[in-house]
Design a protein around this motif. Structure first.
Motif, mmCIF file in Angstrom:
data_model
loop_
_atom_site.group_PDB
_atom_site.id
_atom_site.type_symbol
_atom_site.label_atom_id
_atom_site.label_comp_id
_atom_site.label_asym_id
_atom_site.label_seq_id
_atom_site.Cartn_x
_atom_site.Cartn_y
_atom_site.Cartn_z
ATOM 1 N N ARG A 94 0.532 -7.137 0.803
ATOM 2 C CA ARG A 94 -0.488 -8.153 0.503
ATOM 3 C C ARG A 94 0.037 -9.131 -0.535
ATOM 4 N NH1 ARG A 94 -5.406 -6.619 2.547
ATOM 5 N NH2 ARG A 94 -5.664 -4.401 2.959
ATOM 6 N N SER A 147 0.833 -1.199 0.000
ATOM 7 C CA SER A 147 0.000 0.000 0.000
ATOM 8 C C SER A 147 0.872 1.255 0.000
ATOM 9 C CB SER A 147 -0.903 0.018 1.230
ATOM 10 O OG SER A 147 -0.119 0.158 2.418
ATOM 11 N N ILE A 204 -1.312 -11.077 4.584
ATOM 12 C CA ILE A 204 -0.984 -9.686 4.914
ATOM 13 C C ILE A 204 0.170 -9.616 5.907
ATOM 14 C CG2 ILE A 204 -1.867 -7.622 6.113
ATOM 15 C CD1 ILE A 204 -4.610 -8.285 4.990
ATOM 16 N N TRP A 241 4.445 -6.246 12.363
ATOM 17 C CA TRP A 241 3.447 -6.641 13.362
ATOM 18 C C TRP A 241 3.402 -8.161 13.445
ATOM 19 C CZ3 TRP A 241 1.255 -4.705 17.369
ATOM 20 C CH2 TRP A 241 0.124 -5.284 17.921
ATOM 21 N N THR A 299 0.855 -1.763 4.312
ATOM 22 C CA THR A 299 0.270 -3.092 4.264
ATOM 23 C C THR A 299 0.842 -3.833 3.054
ATOM 24 O OG1 THR A 299 -1.777 -2.286 5.248
ATOM 25 C CG2 THR A 299 -1.867 -4.436 4.152
ATOM 26 N N LEU A 336 1.839 -6.214 8.177
ATOM 27 C CA LEU A 336 1.906 -4.781 8.455
ATOM 28 C C LEU A 336 3.350 -4.431 8.772
ATOM 29 C CD1 LEU A 336 -1.261 -4.297 10.696
ATOM 30 C CD2 LEU A 336 -1.013 -3.839 8.251
ATOM 31 N N ARG A 338 6.074 -1.069 9.583
ATOM 32 C CA ARG A 338 6.146 0.354 9.888
ATOM 33 C C ARG A 338 7.584 0.860 9.893
ATOM 34 N NH1 ARG A 338 4.355 1.254 16.240
ATOM 35 N NH2 ARG A 338 6.254 0.445 17.187
#
Length: 167
Positions: free
Chosen positions: A60, A44, A118, A97, A58, A120, A122
């Motif tokens: 994917r 994303s 998925i 995550w 994100t 996550l 950061r």
């Protein structure tokens, strides 16, 4: 019958002569070969305020697919320390995550996408004083065999963009 896999699994048989093992010819294999994975992958793009502690992307793909992660400078400069001229805009150290906590990502390590396909990811954002306008950096996710996807992180210094707290 033979099966050709295009998902990072299967065997790899290099162009080498077979060897004789216990009186039988055995094809040469390479268990350390990088296997091709052409399954779709995306990252994303995010719009983040410079006052946000993090930008969260994100990744994917397919459940169980493994990816490596890296940042790339755009107009924003990444780093782990702030130079005296304040030129660092985001942290290059990533976190992933785990399902219950953010854990440090080791560069080059494989991250396995969860059961929904998925992950996550950061990166820290550096809130500095001078107005710089919108700046960008990239998060690149790659699978074995070279396929990659890129998400753009845009850091806004004008009161707009998302805010991702340290949670």
């Amino acid at each position: 019958m033979g099966t050709i896999h295009d998902d990072g699994t299967g065997g790899y048989y290099p162009d080498q002569a077979p060897t004789l093992v216990n009186g039988q010819l055995t094809p040469a294999t390479n268990p350390n070969a990088v296997l091709n994975d052409d399954r779709p992958l995306s990252v994303s793009s995010v719009e983040v305020n410079e006052g946000s502690p993090y930008a969260v992307f994100t990744v994917r793909g397919t459940a169980g697919q493994q990816v490596t992660l890296a940042t790339q400078n755009g107009t924003a400069i990444g780093g782990t320390t702030t130079p005296t001229d304040g030129s660092v805009d985001y942290g290059t150290a990533l976190q992933v995550w785990s399902g219950s906590a953010w854990v440090a990502y080791t560069p080059g390590a494989l991250v396995t996408l969860d059961s929904a396909g998925i992950a996550l990811v950061r990166s820290a954002i550096v809130n500095d004083t001078p107005y710089e306008g919108a700046q960008t950096f990239n998060l690149v996710a790659s699978v074995s065999g070279g396929l990659s996807a890129t998400g753009v992180g845009t850091i806004h210094d004008d009161g707009t963009g998302g805010y991702y707290p340290d949670q």
